[in-house]
Design an enzyme around this catalytic site. Structure first.
Site, short mmCIF file in Angstrom:
data_model
loop_
_atom_site.label_atom_id
_atom_site.label_comp_id
_atom_site.label_asym_id
_atom_site.label_seq_id
_atom_site.Cartn_x
_atom_site.Cartn_y
_atom_site.Cartn_z
N SER A 1 0.86 -1.18 0.00
CA SER A 1 0.00 0.00 0.00
C SER A 1 0.89 1.22 0.00
O SER A 1 2.04 1.17 0.46
CB SER A 1 -0.88 0.00 1.25
OG SER A 1 -1.54 1.24 1.42
N TYR B 1 -2.49 -0.67 10.91
CA TYR B 1 -2.57 -1.09 9.51
C TYR B 1 -1.30 -0.68 8.77
O TYR B 1 -0.69 -1.49 8.05
CB TYR B 1 -3.79 -0.48 8.82
CG TYR B 1 -3.76 -0.64 7.32
CD1 TYR B 1 -3.94 -1.89 6.75
CD2 TYR B 1 -3.52 0.46 6.49
CE1 TYR B 1 -3.88 -2.05 5.36
CE2 TYR B 1 -3.47 0.31 5.12
CZ TYR B 1 -3.65 -0.94 4.55
OH TYR B 1 -3.59 -1.10 3.19
#
Length: 275
Positions: free
Chosen positions: A131, A144
């Site tokens: 990501s 996260y």
């Protein structure tokens, strides 16, 4: 054409990648925890397998089955993952551990399982879906982001370690992608938050910011935009170590690198309206 194993195909990036690669003529093993969630991929020409990346037996059986049929897996796409959101102080650490089991340890174990045959054959591709959140951090998503920073570190080490054996490693760094990820992240944020607690205002700001971002067609992209990049990493003669997906993600990654910590923190305080 390649034999490809993809995790997390029940929706979003994994599903789009499976469809794109099978249409390109590859032998695609699309996986998810529940077979009924990927029945349509079987109809599209994919082989489907039940695979839970948090379960050792499930992972071992899936890799063994594909290798027994084909000799080796040519391309592993480690896509399974989700976002566990919440303030560092308030987040439920058992839920955080489950996230790491999926986002990090499942990825690592599947990589361990496919590498021996790849090394023996002198070739292979491992594509880790990370990501832009592995290159910068937004408040409310610390755990996260930590999992995606781990994916970056694993990919960097593995790229060097596997190169002498002909195995190439790429990490994909999507920005905001219009899948179910945003809804899942918002749900975990709501579940972790103490609604009248000290982070209530921040949690609302994070929730609103995510909603605006995913709804903005300029800032976000479709899952197939990421699938197209994964396909390139799978078939290119010289795949890049990193692929940042979406212009907005590229802008944010470069901004974080150039601005430095103090200025970046000022940007965040402005965006999330905190003192």
């Amino acid at each position: 054409m390649s034999v490809v194993l993809i995790t997390g195909c029940s929706s979003g990036i994994g599903r789009a990648t499976a469809l794109r690669l099978v249409r390109g003529g590859h032998t695609v093993y699309a996986t998810a925890r529940r077979l009924d969630a990927i029945a349509d991929l079987a109809a599209a020409g994919c082989h489907t397998l039940a695979l839970d990346v948090t379960d050792e037996r499930s992972m071992t059986e899936a890799v063994t089955l594909v290798e027994d049929r084909h000799g080796a897996i040519d391309v592993l796409v480690n896509n399974a993952g989700y976002g566990e959101y919440g303030a560092i102080e308030e987040a439920d650490l058992d839920r955080v551990r489950r996230q790491f089991e999926t986002n990090v340890f499942g990825l690592a174990r599947l990589t361990q399982l496919v590498l021996p045959r790849m090394r023996a054959g002198g070739s292979g591709r491992i594509i880790n879906v990370g990501s832009m959140g592995g290159r910068l951090v937004f408040p409310g998503g610390g755990y996260y982001h930590a999992s995606k920073y781990a994916v970056e570190a694993i990919s960097d080490a593995l790229r060097f370690e596997a190169a002498p054996f002909g195995v190439q490693v790429s990490v994909i760094e999507p920005g905001l992608i219009r899948t179910g990820f945003g809804d899942t992240a918002a749900g975990t944020l709501a579940g972790s938050a103490v609604h009248a607690g000290p982070y209530a205002a921040l949690n609302r700001a994070v929730d609103e910011s995510m909603a605006r971002g995913y709804a903005n067609r300029t800032m976000s992209a479709t899952a197939d935009a990421v699938a197209k990049v994964i396909e390139h990493a799978a078939v290119s003669r010289r795949p890049r170590p990193r692929y940042v997906v979406t212009p907005a993600a590229k802008l944010l990654v470069h901004a974080r690198r150039l601005l430095g910590t103090r200025v970046w923190d000022l940007v965040l305080r402005t965006q999330f309206r905190v003192a």
